[in-house]
Motif scaffolding. Structure first.
Motif, PDB file in Angstrom:
ATOM      1  N   GLU A  89       7.413  -8.100   7.310  1.00 39.96           N
ATOM      2  CA  GLU A  89       6.952  -6.719   7.395  1.00 39.96           C
ATOM      3  C   GLU A  89       5.710  -6.551   6.533  1.00 39.96           C
ATOM      4  OE1 GLU A  89      10.918  -4.059   8.081  1.00 39.96           O
ATOM      5  OE2 GLU A  89      10.722  -5.039   6.124  1.00 39.96           O
ATOM      6  N   LEU A  91       3.333  -4.381   4.173  1.00 42.14           N
ATOM      7  CA  LEU A  91       3.464  -3.253   3.255  1.00 42.14           C
ATOM      8  C   LEU A  91       2.093  -2.808   2.764  1.00 42.14           C
ATOM      9  CD1 LEU A  91       6.470  -4.417   1.023  1.00 42.14           C
ATOM     10  CD2 LEU A  91       6.530  -3.097   3.157  1.00 42.14           C
ATOM     11  N   ARG A 112       6.560  -8.321   2.973  1.00 39.75           N
ATOM     12  CA  ARG A 112       7.991  -8.426   2.653  1.00 39.75           C
ATOM     13  C   ARG A 112       8.584  -9.423   3.634  1.00 39.75           C
ATOM     14  NH1 ARG A 112      10.385  -2.848   2.240  1.00 39.75           N
ATOM     15  NH2 ARG A 112      10.057  -2.820   4.487  1.00 39.75           N
ATOM     16  N   ASP A 166       8.447   4.196  -4.154  1.00 46.07           N
ATOM     17  CA  ASP A 166       7.443   3.145  -4.183  1.00 46.07           C
ATOM     18  C   ASP A 166       7.751   2.147  -5.288  1.00 46.07           C
ATOM     19  OD1 ASP A 166       6.181   4.510  -2.169  1.00 46.07           O
ATOM     20  OD2 ASP A 166       4.473   5.170  -3.376  1.00 46.07           O
ATOM     21  N   GLU A 180       4.110   0.893  -1.037  1.00 43.16           N
ATOM     22  CA  GLU A 180       5.049   1.666  -0.253  1.00 43.16           C
ATOM     23  C   GLU A 180       6.084   0.699   0.318  1.00 43.16           C
ATOM     24  OE1 GLU A 180       2.989   3.715   2.810  1.00 43.16           O
ATOM     25  OE2 GLU A 180       1.723   4.861   1.434  1.00 43.16           O
ATOM     26  N   THR A 181       7.286   1.168   0.544  1.00 43.92           N
ATOM     27  CA  THR A 181       8.332   0.295   1.073  1.00 43.92           C
ATOM     28  C   THR A 181       8.488   0.420   2.583  1.00 43.92           C
ATOM     29  OG1 THR A 181       9.996   1.983   0.579  1.00 43.92           O
ATOM     30  CG2 THR A 181       9.590   0.303  -1.098  1.00 43.92           C
ATOM     31  N   ARG A 182       7.778   1.348   3.197  1.00 42.60           N
ATOM     32  CA  ARG A 182       7.812   1.526   4.647  1.00 42.60           C
ATOM     33  C   ARG A 182       6.963   0.445   5.318  1.00 42.60           C
ATOM     34  NH1 ARG A 182       4.859   6.633   7.651  1.00 42.60           N
ATOM     35  NH2 ARG A 182       4.906   5.796   9.786  1.00 42.60           N
ATOM     36  N   ALA A 183       7.503  -0.187   6.363  1.00 35.87           N
ATOM     37  CA  ALA A 183       6.756  -1.222   7.083  1.00 35.87           C
ATOM     38  C   ALA A 183       5.617  -0.603   7.879  1.00 35.87           C
ATOM     39  CB  ALA A 183       7.691  -1.987   8.016  1.00 35.87           C
ATOM     40  N   ARG A 184       4.495  -1.314   7.919  1.00 38.82           N
ATOM     41  CA  ARG A 184       3.297  -0.858   8.626  1.00 38.82           C
ATOM     42  C   ARG A 184       2.886  -1.866   9.690  1.00 38.82           C
ATOM     43  NH1 ARG A 184       2.358   4.536   7.403  1.00 38.82           N
ATOM     44  NH2 ARG A 184       2.746   4.899   5.194  1.00 38.82           N
ATOM     45  N   ASP A 188      -2.911  -0.357  11.061  1.00 40.81           N
ATOM     46  CA  ASP A 188      -2.908   0.737  10.089  1.00 40.81           C
ATOM     47  C   ASP A 188      -3.903   0.496   8.952  1.00 40.81           C
ATOM     48  OD1 ASP A 188      -0.890   1.945  11.542  1.00 40.81           O
ATOM     49  OD2 ASP A 188       0.726   1.206  10.240  1.00 40.81           O
TER      50      ASP A 188
END
Length: 272
Positions: A89, A91, A112, A166, A180-184, A188
């Motif tokens: 992923e 990040l 990640r 975060d 950030e821990t959200r996958a991109r 992006d």
């Protein structure tokens, strides 16, 4: 990513295809990448467009035998890892400056990575002088690495109440970047890559850099005409290269980069 592209990438790293996507194999891939594919911003000053497309990134690493900065290096490395069976992923991060302030959104790209043996790692081959091995993503204590002592910690919200959840990545107790821990998705990061390659406020437009980890665990860096070497035991040497021939020889022999002329900074003046 085709099998031929995987083989070409692994040849560049000088490593055979791992049988399984394990943590041990990831560590070797990570270190080999840092030793063979330089962190460099030459495209910014050579007038080469930086396109965050997987095929373009792979061609730059394998066919052109070049390096890049975080979006390119971690973008290409993440593609390779996924093709080898790792769960990857992307990040988004913001880099701390010397005053402790955070940079722009999508300032940095890190990975990640989950392995077949159930571990999760923070892999980053695109931050210049950073950890030689992946960092344990869920570990909050200090982690020793050949490049120093690192730590991944919960960041907490900023004064505006943003960023809860975060992570801050520290080296020697000093924050390096916030994740950030959200996958991109790779696309992006296009605005961040454009800003860093064009803005007079970006340090990438203000200077030249080409750097990699050496076999003894040190580092070799060429900044313009200044060649700096650090050995694994900490000994340092800096010297100024006097001729274009010397500069081109270092690019060729130390970084595997063939250039027809010496690159120069295209946008040296910072304008506030």
């Amino acid at each position: 990513m085709t099998s031929a592209q995987v083989d070409a990438y692994l040849r560049r790293l000088g490593i055979t295809r791992p049988q399984k996507p394990t943590s041990e194999a990831l560590r070797e891939l990570h270190l080999r990448h840092l030793r063979t594919v330089p962190f460099e911003n030459l495209s910014v000053h050579l007038g080469e467009e930086i396109v965050l497309d997987e095929t373009r990134l792979l061609d730059k690493v394998t066919e052109a035998r070049r390096g890049g900065f975080c979006y390119e290096l971690n973008g290409a490395f993440g593609t390779l890892l996924a093709a080898l069976g790792y769960e990857v992923e992307l990040l988004a991060g913001r880099v701390y400056n010397e005053e402790g302030r955070l940079g722009i959104p999508y300032d940095h790209l890190a990975l990640r990575v989950r392995t077949a043996d159930g571990d999760t790692w923070l892999a980053d081959v695109g931050f210049g002088a950073h950890s030689h091995c992946p960092l344990a993503y869920a570990e909050r204590g200090e982690q020793d690495d050949p490049a120093g002592r690192f730590q991944v910690v919960e960041a907490g919200p900023d004064p505006a109440g943003q960023g809860a959840g975060d992570l801050d990545v520290l080296q020697g107790g000093k924050p390096q970047y916030r994740l950030e821990t959200r996958a991109r998705a790779l696309g992006d990061f296009a605005a961040g890559a454009w800003w860093h390659s064009t803005s007079p406020l970006s340090h990438f437009t203000q200077s030249l850099v080409c750097s990699r980890v050496t076999e003894d665990g040190g580092r070799i860096t060429l900044s313009g005409r200044k060649l700096k070497t650090t050995t694994g035991d900490g000994a340092k040497e800096t010297r100024e290269l006097e001729t274009d021939e010397e500069v081109l020889k270092v690019y060729r022999e130390c970084f595997g980069i063939e250039l027809s002329s010496v690159p120069t900074v295209r946008n040296p003046d910072r304008k506030g």
